[in-house]
Design a protein around this motif. Structure first.
Motif, PDB file in Angstrom:
ATOM      1  N   GLY A  82       0.819  -1.210   0.000  1.00  9.86           N
ATOM      2  CA  GLY A  82       0.000   0.000   0.000  1.00  9.86           C
ATOM      3  C   GLY A  82       0.850   1.256   0.000  1.00  9.86           C
ATOM      4  O   GLY A  82       0.536   2.235  -0.696  1.00  9.86           O
ATOM      5  N   THR A  83       1.922   1.253   0.776  1.00 12.65           N
ATOM      6  CA  THR A  83       2.807   2.424   0.816  1.00 12.65           C
ATOM      7  C   THR A  83       3.494   2.644  -0.525  1.00 12.65           C
ATOM      8  O   THR A  83       3.541   3.766  -1.040  1.00 12.65           O
ATOM      9  N   ALA A  84       4.031   1.558  -1.094  1.00 11.34           N
ATOM     10  CA  ALA A  84       4.715   1.663  -2.391  1.00 11.34           C
ATOM     11  C   ALA A  84       3.751   2.050  -3.505  1.00 11.34           C
ATOM     12  O   ALA A  84       4.061   2.896  -4.354  1.00 11.34           O
ATOM     13  N   HIS A  85       2.574   1.421  -3.466  1.00 10.31           N
ATOM     14  CA  HIS A  85       1.572   1.693  -4.501  1.00 10.31           C
ATOM     15  C   HIS A  85       1.123   3.158  -4.441  1.00 10.31           C
ATOM     16  O   HIS A  85       0.968   3.818  -5.469  1.00 10.31           O
ATOM     17  N   THR A  86       0.929   3.664  -3.258  1.00  9.42           N
ATOM     18  CA  THR A  86       0.519   5.054  -3.092  1.00  9.42           C
ATOM     19  C   THR A  86       1.600   5.997  -3.612  1.00  9.42           C
ATOM     20  O   THR A  86       1.305   7.010  -4.274  1.00  9.42           O
ATOM     21  N   ALA A  87       2.858   5.669  -3.329  1.00 13.41           N
ATOM     22  CA  ALA A  87       3.966   6.507  -3.800  1.00 13.41           C
ATOM     23  C   ALA A  87       3.982   6.568  -5.324  1.00 13.41           C
ATOM     24  O   ALA A  87       4.158   7.642  -5.919  1.00 13.41           O
ATOM     25  N   VAL A  88       3.777   5.421  -5.970  1.00  9.23           N
ATOM     26  CA  VAL A  88       3.785   5.379  -7.434  1.00  9.23           C
ATOM     27  C   VAL A  88       2.603   6.166  -7.997  1.00  9.23           C
ATOM     28  O   VAL A  88       2.759   6.959  -8.937  1.00  9.23           O
ATOM     29  N   ALA A  89       1.406   5.958  -7.416  1.00  3.85           N
ATOM     30  CA  ALA A  89       0.206   6.627  -7.922  1.00  3.85           C
ATOM     31  C   ALA A  89       0.291   8.142  -7.763  1.00  3.85           C
ATOM     32  O   ALA A  89      -0.057   8.902  -8.670  1.00  3.85           O
ATOM     33  N   MET A  90       0.776   8.582  -6.610  1.00  2.00           N
ATOM     34  CA  MET A  90       0.856  10.023  -6.376  1.00  2.00           C
ATOM     35  C   MET A  90       1.970  10.666  -7.210  1.00  2.00           C
ATOM     36  O   MET A  90       1.865  11.816  -7.628  1.00  2.00           O
ATOM     37  N   SER A  91       3.032   9.914  -7.452  1.00  2.00           N
ATOM     38  CA  SER A  91       4.090  10.422  -8.308  1.00  2.00           C
ATOM     39  C   SER A  91       3.582  10.604  -9.733  1.00  2.00           C
ATOM     40  O   SER A  91       3.883  11.592 -10.403  1.00  2.00           O
ATOM     41  N   ALA A  92       2.786   9.634 -10.194  1.00  2.00           N
ATOM     42  CA  ALA A  92       2.200   9.731 -11.535  1.00  2.00           C
ATOM     43  C   ALA A  92       1.235  10.902 -11.608  1.00  2.00           C
ATOM     44  O   ALA A  92       1.194  11.638 -12.602  1.00  2.00           O
ATOM     45  N   LEU A  93       0.468  11.103 -10.554  1.00  2.00           N
ATOM     46  CA  LEU A  93      -0.462  12.230 -10.515  1.00  2.00           C
ATOM     47  C   LEU A  93       0.297  13.548 -10.572  1.00  2.00           C
ATOM     48  O   LEU A  93      -0.079  14.481 -11.279  1.00  2.00           O
ATOM     49  N   ARG A  95       3.185  14.104 -11.897  1.00  2.00           N
ATOM     50  CA  ARG A  95       3.735  14.320 -13.241  1.00  2.00           C
ATOM     51  C   ARG A  95       2.639  14.632 -14.246  1.00  2.00           C
ATOM     52  O   ARG A  95       2.894  15.146 -15.321  1.00  2.00           O
ATOM     53  N   GLY A  96       1.431  14.260 -13.894  1.00  2.00           N
ATOM     54  CA  GLY A  96       0.324  14.483 -14.811  1.00  2.00           C
ATOM     55  C   GLY A  96      -0.013  13.254 -15.624  1.00  2.00           C
ATOM     56  O   GLY A  96      -0.948  13.280 -16.413  1.00  2.00           O
ATOM     57  N   ASP A  97       0.735  12.142 -15.424  1.00  2.45           N
ATOM     58  CA  ASP A  97       0.471  10.932 -16.195  1.00  2.45           C
ATOM     59  C   ASP A  97      -0.908  10.375 -15.899  1.00  2.45           C
ATOM     60  O   ASP A  97      -1.567   9.838 -16.779  1.00  2.45           O
ATOM     61  N   ALA A  98      -1.328  10.474 -14.625  1.00  4.59           N
ATOM     62  CA  ALA A  98      -2.617   9.925 -14.258  1.00  4.59           C
ATOM     63  C   ALA A  98      -3.666  10.989 -14.060  1.00  4.59           C
ATOM     64  O   ALA A  98      -4.843  10.699 -14.052  1.00  4.59           O
ATOM     65  N   GLY A  99      -3.235  12.218 -13.881  1.00  4.85           N
ATOM     66  CA  GLY A  99      -4.200  13.215 -13.485  1.00  4.85           C
ATOM     67  C   GLY A  99      -4.571  14.267 -14.490  1.00  4.85           C
ATOM     68  O   GLY A  99      -5.663  14.799 -14.407  1.00  4.85           O
ATOM     69  N   GLN A 100      -3.692  14.612 -15.424  1.00  9.86           N
ATOM     70  CA  GLN A 100      -3.997  15.714 -16.310  1.00  9.86           C
ATOM     71  C   GLN A 100      -4.757  15.220 -17.521  1.00  9.86           C
ATOM     72  O   GLN A 100      -4.193  15.027 -18.587  1.00  9.86           O
ATOM     73  N   GLU A 101      -6.043  15.023 -17.362  1.00 10.27           N
ATOM     74  CA  GLU A 101      -6.905  14.620 -18.450  1.00 10.27           C
ATOM     75  C   GLU A 101      -7.668  15.842 -18.919  1.00 10.27           C
ATOM     76  O   GLU A 101      -8.316  16.522 -18.133  1.00 10.27           O
ATOM     77  N   ARG A 102      -7.569  16.120 -20.179  1.00 11.86           N
ATOM     78  CA  ARG A 102      -8.259  17.279 -20.711  1.00 11.86           C
ATOM     79  C   ARG A 102      -9.696  16.925 -21.021  1.00 11.86           C
ATOM     80  O   ARG A 102      -9.986  15.867 -21.543  1.00 11.86           O
ATOM     81  N   SER A 103     -10.591  17.827 -20.720  1.00 13.39           N
ATOM     82  CA  SER A 103     -12.000  17.609 -21.014  1.00 13.39           C
ATOM     83  C   SER A 103     -12.217  17.700 -22.524  1.00 13.39           C
ATOM     84  O   SER A 103     -11.400  18.256 -23.256  1.00 13.39           O
ATOM     85  N   VAL A 104     -13.359  17.161 -22.969  1.00 12.61           N
ATOM     86  CA  VAL A 104     -13.692  17.224 -24.395  1.00 12.61           C
ATOM     87  C   VAL A 104     -13.796  18.677 -24.830  1.00 12.61           C
ATOM     88  O   VAL A 104     -13.337  19.056 -25.910  1.00 12.61           O
ATOM     89  N   GLY A 105     -14.372  19.516 -23.956  1.00 11.95           N
ATOM     90  CA  GLY A 105     -14.505  20.924 -24.286  1.00 11.95           C
ATOM     91  C   GLY A 105     -13.163  21.600 -24.469  1.00 11.95           C
ATOM     92  O   GLY A 105     -12.979  22.408 -25.379  1.00 11.95           O
ATOM     93  N   GLN A 106     -12.193  21.265 -23.607  1.00  9.49           N
ATOM     94  CA  GLN A 106     -10.870  21.871 -23.717  1.00  9.49           C
ATOM     95  C   GLN A 106     -10.181  21.440 -25.004  1.00  9.49           C
ATOM     96  O   GLN A 106      -9.564  22.245 -25.694  1.00  9.49           O
ATOM     97  N   VAL A 107     -10.282  20.145 -25.331  1.00  6.54           N
ATOM     98  CA  VAL A 107      -9.673  19.643 -26.571  1.00  6.54           C
ATOM     99  C   VAL A 107     -10.299  20.338 -27.781  1.00  6.54           C
ATOM    100  O   VAL A 107      -9.602  20.760 -28.704  1.00  6.54           O
ATOM    101  N   ASN A 108     -11.628  20.471 -27.749  1.00  2.34           N
ATOM    102  CA  ASN A 108     -12.307  21.134 -28.866  1.00  2.34           C
ATOM    103  C   ASN A 108     -11.860  22.584 -29.016  1.00  2.34           C
ATOM    104  O   ASN A 108     -11.682  23.079 -30.138  1.00  2.34           O
ATOM    105  N   ARG A 109     -11.691  23.265 -27.891  1.00  2.00           N
ATOM    106  CA  ARG A 109     -11.250  24.666 -27.956  1.00  2.00           C
ATOM    107  C   ARG A 109      -9.844  24.769 -28.533  1.00  2.00           C
ATOM    108  O   ARG A 109      -9.544  25.682 -29.319  1.00  2.00           O
ATOM    109  N   GLU A 110      -8.968  23.839 -28.155  1.00  2.00           N
ATOM    110  CA  GLU A 110      -7.606  23.852 -28.676  1.00  2.00           C
ATOM    111  C   GLU A 110      -7.578  23.586 -30.180  1.00  2.00           C
ATOM    112  O   GLU A 110      -6.842  24.229 -30.928  1.00  2.00           O
ATOM    113  N   VAL A 111      -8.413  22.621 -30.611  1.00  2.00           N
ATOM    114  CA  VAL A 111      -8.482  22.309 -32.044  1.00  2.00           C
ATOM    115  C   VAL A 111      -9.029  23.500 -32.821  1.00  2.00           C
ATOM    116  O   VAL A 111      -8.518  23.861 -33.896  1.00  2.00           O
ATOM    117  N   LEU A 112     -10.078  24.127 -32.268  1.00  2.00           N
ATOM    118  CA  LEU A 112     -10.667  25.290 -32.929  1.00  2.00           C
ATOM    119  C   LEU A 112      -9.669  26.442 -33.016  1.00  2.00           C
ATOM    120  O   LEU A 112      -9.548  27.092 -34.061  1.00  2.00           O
TER     121      LEU A 112
END
Length: 224
Positions: A82-93, A95-112
């Motif tokens: 649990g300790t190791a798993h939490t460290a990996v998950a929070m590290s990914a968050l 960095r944005g690997d697990a957490g920085q998900e762009r909404s459909v609206g944001q992607v559409n605005r960028e494309v536009l």
């Protein structure tokens, strides 16, 4: 899909929860993570850690010497894992690997925004072709086949580019492109899209689909 903005450094503090609780609260960080990054996976992980902690509490014998008891072994595994798993998950968050998900609206605005920027580049380049044809030729506007530094937004000069450019950039067939070049050499140049349709076998739909990037230089050889 949820939007998560710039994971904070504080996320790494969650590693202390399973460590100092000897694994009993290993589910808590993933419960928090499931609220911040809405993924079923995090909910499942939190539920599994919670179930393991409950089983360990219920079945660990009062005799502390029973170190070989399965519940004791499971509790130790939950603590370490649990300790190791939490460290990996929070590290990914973080960095944005697990957490920085762009909404459909944001992607559409960028494309536009990108499409509008390309359209503005083409508008300016077309103006240069009309107002400053010599400079436009030197800047090789509409000539993606030649080395250049000026970004014209993807324009293609039907009066100057070779057949393979018409194929690659406009999606015309090799036969259609070769016919356009042959007719162009016979006529000297095309004045506009109407002449392109009138003097070749190109379907009007093909020309219409490419109008956003088509340009017709004033004379054959511009940009060569």
């Amino acid at each position: 899909m949820s939007k998560v903005d710039a994971p904070g450094r504080g996320a790494m503090w969650w590693v202390l929860v399973p460590f100092f609780s000897v694994g009993l609260l290993a589910a808590v960080p993933f419960g928090w993570l499931s609220g911040r990054v809405r993924r079923v996976r995090n909910i499942v992980i939190a539920a599994l850690y919670a179930a393991a902690a409950v089983l360990a509490l219920v079945f660990i014998p009062e005799d502390e010497a029973a170190a070989d008891n399965w519940a004791v072994v499971m509790a130790a595994c939950v603590w370490i894992l649990g300790t190791a798993h939490t460290a990996v998950a929070m590290s990914a968050l973080r960095r944005g690997d697990a957490g920085q998900e762009r909404s459909v609206g944001q992607v559409n605005r960028e494309v536009l925004r990108a499409a509008m920027e390309r359209e503005e580049l083409r508008r300016k380049a077309r103006g240069l072709l009309v107002e400053h044809p010599v400079a436009a030729a030197e800047m090789r506007i509409g000539r993606p086949d030649l080395p250049r530094t000026y970004d014209d937004g993807g324009l293609v000069d039907v009066n100057t580019v070779p057949a393979d450019v018409l194929v690659r950039h406009l999606g015309w067939s090799a036969e259609q492109a070769e016919e356009v070049v042959a007719v162009r050499e016979r006529l000297g140049r095309f004045a506009d899209g109407k002449e392109l349709i009138a003097f070749t076998q190109l379907p009007p739909t093909r020309v219409d689909a490419a109008r956003a990037v088509l340009v017709f230089s004033a004379r054959l050889g511009v940009g060569a």
